[in-house]
Design a protein around this motif. Sequence first.
Motif, PDB file in Angstrom:
ATOM      1  N   ASP A 136      18.485  14.904 -70.413  1.00 40.56           N
ATOM      2  CA  ASP A 136      19.317  14.381 -69.315  1.00 40.56           C
ATOM      3  C   ASP A 136      18.481  13.580 -68.316  1.00 40.56           C
ATOM      4  OD1 ASP A 136      17.945  16.480 -68.087  1.00 40.56           O
ATOM      5  OD2 ASP A 136      19.732  17.473 -67.292  1.00 40.56           O
ATOM      6  N   CYS A 187      20.017  16.828 -73.507  1.00 42.19           N
ATOM      7  CA  CYS A 187      20.206  18.183 -73.006  1.00 42.19           C
ATOM      8  C   CYS A 187      19.529  18.361 -71.643  1.00 42.19           C
ATOM      9  CB  CYS A 187      19.612  19.172 -74.020  1.00 42.19           C
ATOM     10  SG  CYS A 187      20.008  20.879 -73.647  1.00 42.19           S
ATOM     11  N   SER A 188      20.049  19.337 -70.910  1.00 41.66           N
ATOM     12  CA  SER A 188      19.467  19.696 -69.613  1.00 41.66           C
ATOM     13  C   SER A 188      18.228  20.568 -69.825  1.00 41.66           C
ATOM     14  CB  SER A 188      20.517  20.437 -68.793  1.00 41.66           C
ATOM     15  OG  SER A 188      20.894  21.605 -69.504  1.00 41.66           O
ATOM     16  N   ASP A 225      19.488  21.957 -64.132  1.00 44.78           N
ATOM     17  CA  ASP A 225      20.658  22.548 -64.790  1.00 44.78           C
ATOM     18  C   ASP A 225      20.110  23.267 -66.028  1.00 44.78           C
ATOM     19  OD1 ASP A 225      23.134  23.038 -65.859  1.00 44.78           O
ATOM     20  OD2 ASP A 225      23.806  20.942 -65.842  1.00 44.78           O
ATOM     21  N   LEU A 227      19.686  25.699 -69.416  1.00 43.80           N
ATOM     22  CA  LEU A 227      20.400  26.126 -70.632  1.00 43.80           C
ATOM     23  C   LEU A 227      19.465  26.975 -71.493  1.00 43.80           C
ATOM     24  CD1 LEU A 227      23.165  25.646 -72.190  1.00 43.80           C
ATOM     25  CD2 LEU A 227      21.855  24.070 -73.623  1.00 43.80           C
ATOM     26  N   HIS A 232      21.017  25.265 -77.070  1.00 48.12           N
ATOM     27  CA  HIS A 232      20.637  23.887 -77.409  1.00 48.12           C
ATOM     28  C   HIS A 232      20.521  23.754 -78.933  1.00 48.12           C
ATOM     29  CE1 HIS A 232      17.565  20.359 -76.670  1.00 48.12           C
ATOM     30  NE2 HIS A 232      18.677  19.947 -77.249  1.00 48.12           N
ATOM     31  N   GLY A 252      24.806  20.880 -72.050  1.00 48.12           N
ATOM     32  CA  GLY A 252      24.436  21.634 -70.853  1.00 48.12           C
ATOM     33  C   GLY A 252      25.499  22.669 -70.554  1.00 48.12           C
TER      34      GLY A 252
END
Length: 350
Positions: A136, A187-188, A225, A227, A232, A252
């Motif tokens: 991200d 992805c976060s 953020d 995860l 993931h 996320g």
Amino acid sequence: MKTYLVTGGAGFIGSNFVLYMLDKYFDVKIVNLDSLTYAGNLENLKSLEKNPHHIFVKGDIGDAELVSDLFKKYSFDYVVNFAAESHVDRSIKEPELFAKTNVMGTVNLLNCTKNAWYTEENGWAKGVKYLQVSTDEVYGSLGDTGFFMEDTPLDPHSPYSASKAGADFMVKAYGDTFQMPINITRCSNNYGPYQFPEKLVPLLINNCLNHKDLPIYGDGLNVRDWLFVADHCKAIDMVLRQGVLGEVYNVGGHNERTNLQIIKKVISYINENVDEEVTEKLMTYVEDRKGHDKRYGIAPDKIKADLGWYPETTFEVGIEKTIKWYLDNKEWMANVTTGDYQKYITKMYK
Ligand code: NAD
Ligand code: TYD
């Protein structure tokens, strides 16, 4: 049997992905290409030493001859590119290395993949896919409101995020120009077992256990953020199998926390569960990171609606599981930080 080329599979997320896939599927073979930088640790994959479905190859994604030979030896159905330099602070000190690995390494991988999967006569091989594992951070930084969507313009700030954005554009270019079957996931911040203790969560745990200062960049109010890494891995598996070709998917779980919240959570867990008190006095405000992005917050609406993905681990459960894992695996932490075990085990695989 599906055969995967997984790059960077000895690192944090890559090794979790390899373990996740081999636990979930019996009809999967994974060739794991990793150059074993400081961040790659074969100890993460120790449980697979005798597993014939996992083949480890020490090498660089930028090595055209090696990657082409792997395509000849194994008929890959999927390529999943995790290999990267991944730490923002290092990227500020060594931008060239990030451009070399993350951009040029990815271009080499794309090229070798295209040469193996595409012919003028027959077009693209059937059922194949290249998946680029992105972040991200390519979207830049948010104010107090709003979320990153897949169509948010890329606006990276650090050499790390700029190199990941460069790689994303090259993957998109191969999709647009050559109709290469690709997906990109963004992805976060991940947390979980096997993360090298330079990133916030494992660094805090390691420092708490060693009664070292807990460095807080700036005012500690930057927001990430978070995860759990297994969620993931689940998303990547779903995008490989179900993702619409050419699409980008944000990943996320809407778990935004300030860095101070993370630090206080780690301290309180250690105090409740370990017989050694860690005080908030260890918290040390240090000079801010250059160009420090204020807030990341990602909207995972598309992957939820289109592919049915959802995160299975809440932040509270995941962070406690993670801290417990590091407490139960102090030897892993000691080995990856000294590097001795890594050198030893690398020799074993040569
Ligand atoms: P990591 O630093 O833990 O692992 C990277 C792995 O890549 C290591 O095993 C390293 O040895 C290997 N590698 C580096 N250069 C290589 C090269 N030239 N050839 C072959 N292997 C090489 O990183 P990570 O946190 O596991 O991240 C994996 C991927 O996921 C990266 O692409 C990263 O940008 C992306 N990502 C990470 C996060 C996160 O929170 N960690 C979030 C979103 C996306
Ligand atoms: P990091 O784990 O490096 O991930 P990223 O920069 O890719 O998001 O850092 C997470 C956040 O924690 C980020 O805002 C920087 C901050 N941070 C600290 O305050 N102290 C530290 O020692 C580290 C490593 C990070």
